[in-house]
Design an enzyme around this catalytic site. Structure first.
Site, PDB file in Angstrom:
ATOM      1  N   HIS A 199       0.773  -1.240   0.000  1.00 26.96           N
ATOM      2  CA  HIS A 199       0.000   0.000   0.000  1.00 26.96           C
ATOM      3  C   HIS A 199       0.799   1.281   0.000  1.00 26.96           C
ATOM      4  O   HIS A 199       0.402   2.254  -0.605  1.00 26.96           O
ATOM      5  CB  HIS A 199      -1.070  -0.038   1.087  1.00 26.96           C
ATOM      6  CG  HIS A 199      -2.193  -0.872   0.610  1.00 26.96           C
ATOM      7  ND1 HIS A 199      -2.290  -2.202   0.903  1.00 26.96           N
ATOM      8  CD2 HIS A 199      -3.183  -0.599  -0.252  1.00 26.96           C
ATOM      9  CE1 HIS A 199      -3.319  -2.698   0.251  1.00 26.96           C
ATOM     10  NE2 HIS A 199      -3.877  -1.746  -0.449  1.00 26.96           N
TER      11      HIS A 199
ATOM     12  N   ARG B   7       1.251 -10.984  -2.544  1.00 26.18           N
ATOM     13  CA  ARG B   7       1.497  -9.757  -3.310  1.00 26.18           C
ATOM     14  C   ARG B   7       2.506  -8.831  -2.640  1.00 26.18           C
ATOM     15  O   ARG B   7       3.107  -7.975  -3.289  1.00 26.18           O
ATOM     16  CB  ARG B   7       0.176  -8.996  -3.524  1.00 26.18           C
ATOM     17  CG  ARG B   7      -0.453  -8.521  -2.243  1.00 26.18           C
ATOM     18  CD  ARG B   7      -1.849  -7.974  -2.457  1.00 26.18           C
ATOM     19  NE  ARG B   7      -1.874  -6.561  -2.752  1.00 26.18           N
ATOM     20  CZ  ARG B   7      -2.984  -5.834  -2.868  1.00 26.18           C
ATOM     21  NH1 ARG B   7      -4.168  -6.410  -2.727  1.00 26.18           N
ATOM     22  NH2 ARG B   7      -2.945  -4.563  -3.125  1.00 26.18           N
TER      23      ARG B   7
ATOM     24  N   CYS C 113      -9.508  -2.941 -11.812  1.00 30.16           N
ATOM     25  CA  CYS C 113      -8.918  -1.789 -11.123  1.00 30.16           C
ATOM     26  C   CYS C 113      -7.622  -2.110 -10.388  1.00 30.16           C
ATOM     27  O   CYS C 113      -7.181  -1.349  -9.553  1.00 30.16           O
ATOM     28  CB  CYS C 113      -9.934  -1.167 -10.177  1.00 30.16           C
ATOM     29  SG  CYS C 113     -10.472  -2.270  -8.852  1.00 30.16           S
TER      30      CYS C 113
ATOM     31  N   ASP D 161      -5.251  -8.714  -5.823  1.00 28.87           N
ATOM     32  CA  ASP D 161      -5.617  -9.827  -4.947  1.00 28.87           C
ATOM     33  C   ASP D 161      -5.947 -11.080  -5.739  1.00 28.87           C
ATOM     34  O   ASP D 161      -5.536 -12.174  -5.372  1.00 28.87           O
ATOM     35  CB  ASP D 161      -6.799  -9.439  -4.043  1.00 28.87           C
ATOM     36  CG  ASP D 161      -6.323  -8.697  -2.807  1.00 28.87           C
ATOM     37  OD1 ASP D 161      -5.319  -9.131  -2.212  1.00 28.87           O
ATOM     38  OD2 ASP D 161      -6.933  -7.674  -2.443  1.00 28.87           O
TER      39      ASP D 161
ATOM     40  N   ARG E  59     -15.465   2.070  -2.568  1.00 29.98           N
ATOM     41  CA  ARG E  59     -15.360   0.701  -2.080  1.00 29.98           C
ATOM     42  C   ARG E  59     -15.501   0.739  -0.564  1.00 29.98           C
ATOM     43  O   ARG E  59     -14.848   1.556   0.096  1.00 29.98           O
ATOM     44  CB  ARG E  59     -14.001   0.110  -2.452  1.00 29.98           C
ATOM     45  CG  ARG E  59     -13.813  -1.255  -1.813  1.00 29.98           C
ATOM     46  CD  ARG E  59     -12.555  -1.919  -2.270  1.00 29.98           C
ATOM     47  NE  ARG E  59     -11.377  -1.303  -1.669  1.00 29.98           N
ATOM     48  CZ  ARG E  59     -10.140  -1.667  -1.990  1.00 29.98           C
ATOM     49  NH1 ARG E  59      -9.933  -2.587  -2.914  1.00 29.98           N
ATOM     50  NH2 ARG E  59      -9.106  -1.094  -1.409  1.00 29.98           N
TER      51      ARG E  59
HETATM   52  C1  PEP Z   1      -6.871  -5.294  -5.934  1.00 24.60           C
HETATM   53  O1  PEP Z   1      -6.796  -6.174  -5.093  1.00 24.60           O
HETATM   54  O2  PEP Z   1      -6.507  -5.443  -7.121  1.00 24.60           O
HETATM   55  C2  PEP Z   1      -7.409  -3.968  -5.577  1.00 24.60           C
HETATM   56  C3  PEP Z   1      -7.665  -3.087  -6.511  1.00 24.60           C
HETATM   57  O3  PEP Z   1      -7.593  -3.671  -4.274  1.00 24.60           O
HETATM   58  P1  PEP Z   1      -6.393  -3.379  -3.247  1.00 24.60           P
HETATM   59  O4  PEP Z   1      -5.133  -3.205  -4.054  1.00 24.60           O
HETATM   60  O5  PEP Z   1      -6.768  -2.155  -2.498  1.00 24.60           O
HETATM   61  O6  PEP Z   1      -6.390  -4.616  -2.417  1.00 24.60           O
HETATM   62 MG    MG Z   2      -7.823  -5.980  -3.196  1.00 20.75          MG
END
Ligand code: PEP
Ligand code: MG
Length: 484
Positions: free
Chosen positions: A96, A372, A409, A362, A239
């Site tokens: 993040h 990840r 996304c 994810d 979200r």
């Molecule tokens: C994902 O998991 O691709 C996503 C867009 O959500 P985040 O990266 O916030 O987990």
């Molecule tokens: Mg995600």
């Protein structure tokens, strides 16, 4: 009282507390030692006449931060205008802090083992976020080469800027929806600057992550209202809270888990703490009064979870109407597709929601069983390989069959080559960090989707060929002069 100076007294308490905390067996409490240290250091700075934050003592312009690790909230503490880059000893592409840095337009290089010990304060350093390279105390020739590279890049950026008002239509006439990801108010000006169609993913948990206490209903409401207002009519997909996993909220203490990414997070946590979710739903409903509200749920595993949230939503709607509040003009309800189990519920899922958004960060980690946040395994498998592209193609086809809008996304939407592959397997809507809108638009303006789909589908269906799909995509882009 005992004769020590104030500074010495603080230091004494700091070292006594540290000694006591080192003996604790509870790892959670032991971790809090850093908080005490931080507090003591701030206090010392106050006492010695410096202000409470390291950078207030004079944060250099054109600064690059080198750190072992950093939280997303911490990064936001630094003055954005002077920050030029971030180097982390830890930190993978989809963690993040990296996502936030990217949203701020700050290049990041991760996995730079030992760099903090090697560098001195004030050392000149070149960091290259495109290639994941850093050059500490670079020689003159290298500096010159990079100056040239920066000039070229700036020229390219100018070209992207010129594309801002150009409609994202492919060479074969397909209108693609290009949206941006956001999570903070500082992201909002980029909506107009990038020319994005809207916000395809608004990560509401970031507001929670940077707060020191749980944001109250009124705070949430005014924040969402502000987001909607600043979006000035462009749609925003909120979200609901996606905390847990690597998204830590300091005041929300969950149980220690062996596999937090597979644990009590996102919609699971929200359903078990309905008070938390209902407050957020109420804040969203009130903030979008009279407007259109688009919201989606993270980490859905079973369609029944969507029913459960809808029920809570219904209760909130009734509550608000009972007390005379006006409601959103229209409500669009969506789910994120991040858990592979949903692949076998695609039709039920799409019958249940207005739209689906693929969280490829994810979905990829769960599909490949590759964390990840751990660069050692996350780069091991190719997200443009056959298994993942076939999955994505199945999702796009289900969207077409059910007439459900499907967006993607995750981070792969922002890389021109991967975005090209997504269009090739059937996606018509993607959401990415704002700085990627220009490069992705430049790619699609030169793309004939039908021509690509024919080649790509043939390769994906060919069970005998072992040629890499990535190689095929690069070759296709080169042959057709598509900038990727
Ligand atoms: C994902 O998991 O691709 C996503 C867009 O959500 P985040 O990266 O916030 O987990
Ligand atoms: Mg995600």
């Amino acid at each position: 009282h005992n004769g020590l100076t104030a500074e010495a007294a603080v230091e004494k308490v700091q070292s006594d507390t540290k000694a006591r905390m080192m003996r604790l067996t509870d790892p959670y409490l032991r971790e809090r030692m850093h908080d005490f240290d931080d507090l003591a250091n701030r206090l010392l700075r106050q006492l010695t006449g410096f202000s409470g934050r390291a950078f207030d003592e004079g944060f250099p312009t054109d600064a690059i931060i080198l750190a072992r690790a950093m939280g997303a909230a911490e990064l936001l503490d630094y003055p954005r205008a002077s920050l030029r880059g971030l180097v982390l000893e830890d930190g993978a592409v989809t963690s993040h802090v990296v996502i936030v840095a990217r949203a701020m337009g700050i290049p990041v290089v991760g996995q730079a083992a030992g760099v903090v010990a090697l560098a001195e304060n004030g050392d000149p350093i070149i960091i290259d976020g495109d290639d994941g390279q850093i050059h500490l105390r670079p020689v003159l020739d290298l500096q010159k080469a990079y100056e040239e590279k920066v000039r070229l890049r700036a020229r390219r950026q100018e070209q992207f800027k010129a594309l801002r008002d150009v409609e994202p239509v492919t060479k074969d006439g397909k209108r693609i929806s290009l949206q941006m990801n956001a999570g903070l108010l500082v992201d909002l000006p980029q909506l107009a600057e990038s020319g994005a169609d809207g916000i395809g993913l608004f990560r509401t948990e970031l507001q929670f992550m940077i707060a020191s206490t749980m944001p109250k209903l009124e705070e949430q409401e005014s924040f969402y209202r502000n987001v909607i207002k600043q979006a000035a009519g462009r749609p925003v997909t909120f979200r609901t809270l996606d905390i847990g996993g690597d998204k830590v909220v300091s005041y929300f203490r969950a149980q220690e888990e062996e596999n937090p990414a597979l644990g009590w997070r996102a919609i699971r946590l929200s359903l078990d703490r309905p008070g938390l979710l209902r407050t957020q739903l109420r804040a969203l409903l009130r903030a979008a009064a009279g407007a259109e509200l688009k919201m989606m749920l993270p980490m859905v595993t079973e369609v029944s979870e969507i029913h459960a949230v809808r029920e809570l939503m219904q209760k909130e709607v009734q509550h608000l109407s009972k007390f005379g509040h006006s409601l959103p003009r229209k409500l669009q309800f969506g789910a994120m597709l991040e858990v592979p189990a949903l692949m076998w519920q695609l039709d039920e899922l799409m019958a249940e929601v207005d739209f689906v958004s693929v969280g490829s960060n994810d979905l990829f980690q769960f599909t490949m069983a590759a964390d990840r946040g751990n660069a050692r395994v996350s780069d091991r498998f190719d997200n443009l390989g056959k298994p993942f592209l076939r999955i994505l193609r199945d999702i796009a086809r289900a969207g077409e069959r059910n007439k459900t809008v499907v967006t993607l996304c995750g981070e792969m939407a922002g890389k021109p080559l991967s975005a090209m592959a997504l269009l090739g397997v059937g996606f018509r809507s993607v959401s990415m960090s704002p700085t990627s809108i220009g490069p992705v638009k430049a790619m699609l303006l030169g793309l004939d989707i039908d021509q690509l789909s024919a080649e790509l589908n043939a390769a994906l269906d060919d069970i005998r060929s072992s040629e890499s799909i990535r190689t095929l995509l690069v070759r296709f882009a080169e042959a057709n002069n598509i900038p990727v």
